[in-house]
Write a protein that holds these residues in place. Sequence first.
Motif, PDB file in Angstrom:
ATOM      1  N   ALA A 180      -2.730  -6.827  10.533  1.00  0.00           N
ATOM      2  CA  ALA A 180      -3.052  -5.466  10.087  1.00  0.00           C
ATOM      3  C   ALA A 180      -3.067  -5.365   8.565  1.00  0.00           C
ATOM      4  O   ALA A 180      -2.347  -6.096   7.871  1.00  0.00           O
ATOM      5  N   VAL A 181      -3.893  -4.451   8.056  1.00  0.00           N
ATOM      6  CA  VAL A 181      -3.865  -4.123   6.636  1.00  0.00           C
ATOM      7  C   VAL A 181      -3.137  -2.789   6.489  1.00  0.00           C
ATOM      8  O   VAL A 181      -3.239  -1.917   7.353  1.00  0.00           O
ATOM      9  N   ARG A 182      -2.384  -2.651   5.412  1.00  0.00           N
ATOM     10  CA  ARG A 182      -1.689  -1.380   5.179  1.00  0.00           C
ATOM     11  C   ARG A 182      -2.519  -0.508   4.271  1.00  0.00           C
ATOM     12  O   ARG A 182      -2.911  -0.913   3.176  1.00  0.00           O
ATOM     13  N   PHE A 183      -2.818   0.684   4.756  1.00  0.00           N
ATOM     14  CA  PHE A 183      -3.599   1.644   3.979  1.00  0.00           C
ATOM     15  C   PHE A 183      -2.887   2.984   4.058  1.00  0.00           C
ATOM     16  O   PHE A 183      -2.931   3.664   5.087  1.00  0.00           O
ATOM     17  N   ASP A 184      -2.215   3.364   3.000  1.00  0.00           N
ATOM     18  CA  ASP A 184      -1.511   4.645   2.967  1.00  0.00           C
ATOM     19  C   ASP A 184      -2.525   5.772   3.102  1.00  0.00           C
ATOM     20  O   ASP A 184      -3.463   5.879   2.308  1.00  0.00           O
ATOM     21  N   TRP A 185      -2.338   6.620   4.099  1.00  0.00           N
ATOM     22  CA  TRP A 185      -3.306   7.689   4.363  1.00  0.00           C
ATOM     23  C   TRP A 185      -3.532   8.586   3.150  1.00  0.00           C
ATOM     24  O   TRP A 185      -4.603   9.181   2.983  1.00  0.00           O
ATOM     25  N   ARG A 186      -2.545   8.673   2.260  1.00  0.00           N
ATOM     26  CA  ARG A 186      -2.649   9.558   1.105  1.00  0.00           C
ATOM     27  C   ARG A 186      -3.570   9.026   0.016  1.00  0.00           C
ATOM     28  O   ARG A 186      -3.879   9.745  -0.943  1.00  0.00           O
ATOM     29  N   GLU A 187      -4.020   7.775   0.150  1.00  0.00           N
ATOM     30  CA  GLU A 187      -4.896   7.211  -0.875  1.00  0.00           C
ATOM     31  C   GLU A 187      -6.256   7.909  -0.941  1.00  0.00           C
ATOM     32  O   GLU A 187      -6.990   7.745  -1.911  1.00  0.00           O
ATOM     33  N   VAL A 188      -6.596   8.656   0.076  1.00  0.00           N
ATOM     34  CA  VAL A 188      -7.888   9.361   0.056  1.00  0.00           C
ATOM     35  C   VAL A 188      -7.785  10.729  -0.598  1.00  0.00           C
ATOM     36  O   VAL A 188      -8.791  11.421  -0.768  1.00  0.00           O
ATOM     37  N   VAL A 189      -6.573  11.128  -0.975  1.00  0.00           N
ATOM     38  CA  VAL A 189      -6.338  12.470  -1.527  1.00  0.00           C
ATOM     39  C   VAL A 189      -6.190  12.399  -3.041  1.00  0.00           C
ATOM     40  O   VAL A 189      -5.522  11.520  -3.579  1.00  0.00           O
ATOM     41  N   ASP A 190      -6.815  13.343  -3.731  1.00  0.00           N
ATOM     42  CA  ASP A 190      -6.649  13.495  -5.179  1.00  0.00           C
ATOM     43  C   ASP A 190      -5.420  14.370  -5.413  1.00  0.00           C
ATOM     44  O   ASP A 190      -5.414  15.552  -5.046  1.00  0.00           O
ATOM     45  N   ASP A 191      -4.394  13.813  -6.020  1.00  0.00           N
ATOM     46  CA  ASP A 191      -3.140  14.545  -6.184  1.00  0.00           C
ATOM     47  C   ASP A 191      -3.289  15.789  -7.054  1.00  0.00           C
ATOM     48  O   ASP A 191      -2.568  16.774  -6.866  1.00  0.00           O
TER      49      ASP A 191
END
Length: 264
Positions: A180-191
Amino acid sequence: MDESVVVSPDWLAARLEEPGVRIVDVRDPWEYEGIGHVPGAVSVPFDSYRDESDVDRGTLPGAKAFAELLSGVGIAPEDAIVAYDDTHGVFAARFVLTALEYGHDDVRLLDGDYSAWNRTYETTTDEPDLEPTAYEADPLSREESPLVGLVAVEDALERGALFVDTREDHEFEEAHLPGAVRFDWREVVDDETRRLKAEDELEDVLGEYGITPDREIVLYCNTARRISHTYVVLRALGYDDVAFYEGSLTEWLANDGEIETGPA
């Protein structure tokens, strides 16, 4: 972004008065009542459409319970639903996934959250008048549903599908599915804006992890909440071959599935 999946605050603001557009606020009741909400929104708290008592069903509430929930807030099957929260959309995305699974044709995620809406548009503490409906759910068939179970996941591993783990670093290190690759779901969000990043940025970010439209993708986390957000984003970007492992790592570990440990 496909507006049949994700809509902007501007899109919603232009349709607040349309009778067929229903807005669902999935925050806690005290937030809905005390802080305010999008005008016309009904309160459907996250816990009301999540049930962890039936292992075979994951955390889905069941078709009958979900239909009763929507009936109680006056939503009809033909309505266009827009859901939001105040946590970048992760809880609202779970509502979107649930509604889709139970056959609601038109359900969308608000791009951003309550805080993003509140920066530009008015909010209210007035609650809409509700007239209950006789909502009937029409669950997707196994062939139509993106949800997959243990056996399908084992088969996907054999085929070399790309497994995407949307959890935190420390969770991934403790245990993850093989390869599996780890992809934090929050990476698609502009803070800064609290909204999704621009489409070209999203494609670049996803591409860095090998998450591309030509791959067979299987999403998982612990209890299928965080992958709901990633699933909705991929769907909005036009990804076709995306499976949603509802049981996620909780079910996998309970069945002694093979795991790997260590950092990504």
